[in-house]
Design an enzyme around this catalytic site. Structure first.
Site, short mmCIF file in Angstrom:
data_model
loop_
_atom_site.label_atom_id
_atom_site.label_comp_id
_atom_site.label_asym_id
_atom_site.label_seq_id
_atom_site.Cartn_x
_atom_site.Cartn_y
_atom_site.Cartn_z
N SER A 183 -94.63 60.04 -14.12
CA SER A 183 -94.94 59.31 -15.42
C SER A 183 -95.04 60.35 -16.67
CB SER A 183 -95.97 58.40 -15.41
OG SER A 183 -96.45 58.07 -16.58
N HIS B 44 -90.40 57.82 -14.63
CA HIS B 44 -91.37 56.76 -15.13
C HIS B 44 -91.60 56.80 -16.48
CE1 HIS B 44 -93.78 53.10 -14.19
NE2 HIS B 44 -94.59 53.53 -14.96
N ASP C 33 -93.42 54.82 -19.44
CA ASP C 33 -94.43 53.99 -19.92
C ASP C 33 -94.46 53.58 -21.49
OD1 ASP C 33 -95.87 53.35 -17.47
OD2 ASP C 33 -96.59 55.41 -17.35
N HIS D 11 -91.24 50.88 -17.89
CA HIS D 11 -92.32 50.00 -17.51
C HIS D 11 -92.88 49.64 -18.91
CE1 HIS D 11 -96.69 49.62 -16.16
NE2 HIS D 11 -96.10 48.49 -16.34
N MET E 159 -95.32 47.87 -21.46
CA MET E 159 -96.44 46.96 -21.47
C MET E 159 -96.63 46.51 -23.04
SD MET E 159 -98.52 50.11 -19.55
CE MET E 159 -97.20 50.98 -19.26
N ASP F 41 -98.50 51.85 -9.10
CA ASP F 41 -98.68 52.76 -10.34
C ASP F 41 -100.22 52.52 -10.64
OD1 ASP F 41 -98.62 53.84 -12.84
OD2 ASP F 41 -97.25 52.28 -13.59
C1 DX5 Z 1 -100.59 53.08 -16.76
C2 DX5 Z 1 -99.48 53.47 -16.73
C3 DX5 Z 1 -99.19 54.31 -15.64
C4 DX5 Z 1 -99.88 55.89 -15.76
C5 DX5 Z 1 -100.13 56.54 -14.67
O1 DX5 Z 1 -100.96 52.03 -17.88
O2 DX5 Z 1 -98.50 52.50 -16.54
O3 DX5 Z 1 -97.66 54.51 -15.32
O4 DX5 Z 1 -99.08 56.77 -16.62
O5 DX5 Z 1 -101.07 57.49 -14.93
P1 DX5 Z 1 -102.11 58.11 -13.70
O6 DX5 Z 1 -101.05 58.41 -12.53
O7 DX5 Z 1 -102.35 59.49 -14.34
O8 DX5 Z 1 -102.78 57.09 -13.00
ZN ZN Z 2 -96.40 52.76 -15.70
#
Ligand code: DX5
Ligand code: ZN
Length: 230
Positions: free
Chosen positions: A11, A36, A38, A69, A71, A178
């Site tokens: 990510s 990935h 975000d 992804h 959000m 994730d």
């Molecule tokens: C959180 C994101 C994740 C995040 C994961 O909302 O969807 O993809 O970047 O980060 P780590 O691996 O640091 O938990």
């Molecule tokens: Zn994510």
């Protein structure tokens, strides 16, 4: 138990954004399987991250599939923009619009793989009616919004249930996990049946004491660890 191949999706939320192109190329050279991406809107989740403009720039730096992804809510109005910017997979949350089935068809109509994501408090039953419409199921093991949070152990049962369900229906839906993935929790997610592990902090974070002699981070070693040493 026979080990399945587990793909790794770094990510870039946790990458050094001042040299993002180099970071993306480095994890590619270190055998990552996806990037990935975000996307956070400060409304569906309490943080703001990136938009389609940055995705387009990332696309120019890598041939790895871009796992986007979203959000954001409402989400429908932005799907075409992310598809055109180079997304290979677009994942949405069922809470991000009034008509999940319509949203998934919209993603499909853009020629992009279709993903759906479950928050820790969202049950698997929320997406059972649309299982035949998706290519990827993302199980969140933190509440979405931030990198660097702790893996929530109560989500493991949902990963196991999702694995069983996917195997029963026989559709090759990728099961992605994730949030809070590190050397320890990656093993838990792997044995629960994950196909893809997302990791931000565990791949990109500095000051881990595992820098190579020339001061660089050994992304290949970090990725290999998450994959279980294979
Ligand atoms: C959180 C994101 C994740 C995040 C994961 O909302 O969807 O993809 O970047 O980060 P780590 O691996 O640091 O938990
Ligand atoms: Zn994510």
């Amino acid at each position: 138990m026979s080990e399945r191949f587990v793909a790794i999706a770094p990510s870039i939320l946790a990458a050094n954004l001042s040299c993002l192109g180099d970071e993306v190329r480095a994890v590619g050279a270190a055998h990552a399987d996806y990037i990935h991406f975000d996307v956070m809107d400060g409304h569906f989740v309490p943080n703001i991250s990136f938009g389609p403009g940055l995705l387009k720039a990332v696309k120019q730096t890598t041939s790895l599939p871009l796992d986007v992804h979203l959000m954001i809510a409402p989400v429908d109005a932005y799907i075409k923009d992310f598809a055109e910017a180079g997304a290979d997979i677009i994942t949405v949350h069922p809470e991000a619009g009034p008509h999940l089935h319509r949203t998934l068809q919209l993603i499909k109509s853009c020629g992009v793989k279709v993903g759906v994501a479950l928050n820790p408090a969202t049950p698997l039953s929320a997406i059972e009616p649309v299982l035949m419409d998706i290519d990827l199921l993302l199980i969140m093991t933190v509440n979405p919004g931030f990198g660097g949070q702790q893996f929530i152990p109560s989500c493991v049962e949902k990963i196991e249930m999702a694995r069983r369900l996917i195997d029963i229906i026989g559709k090759p839906i990728l099961l992605e996990v994730d949030g809070g993935i590190n050397a320890q929790t990656s093993a838990i997610a792997r044995s629960a049946g994950a196909d893809i592990l997302v990791a931000g902090t565990a791949i990109f974070a500095a000051d881990r004491g595992d820098e190579t002699d020339n001061g660089e981070f050994d992304y290949a070693a970090r990725i290999k660890t998450l994959r279980g040493g294979a």
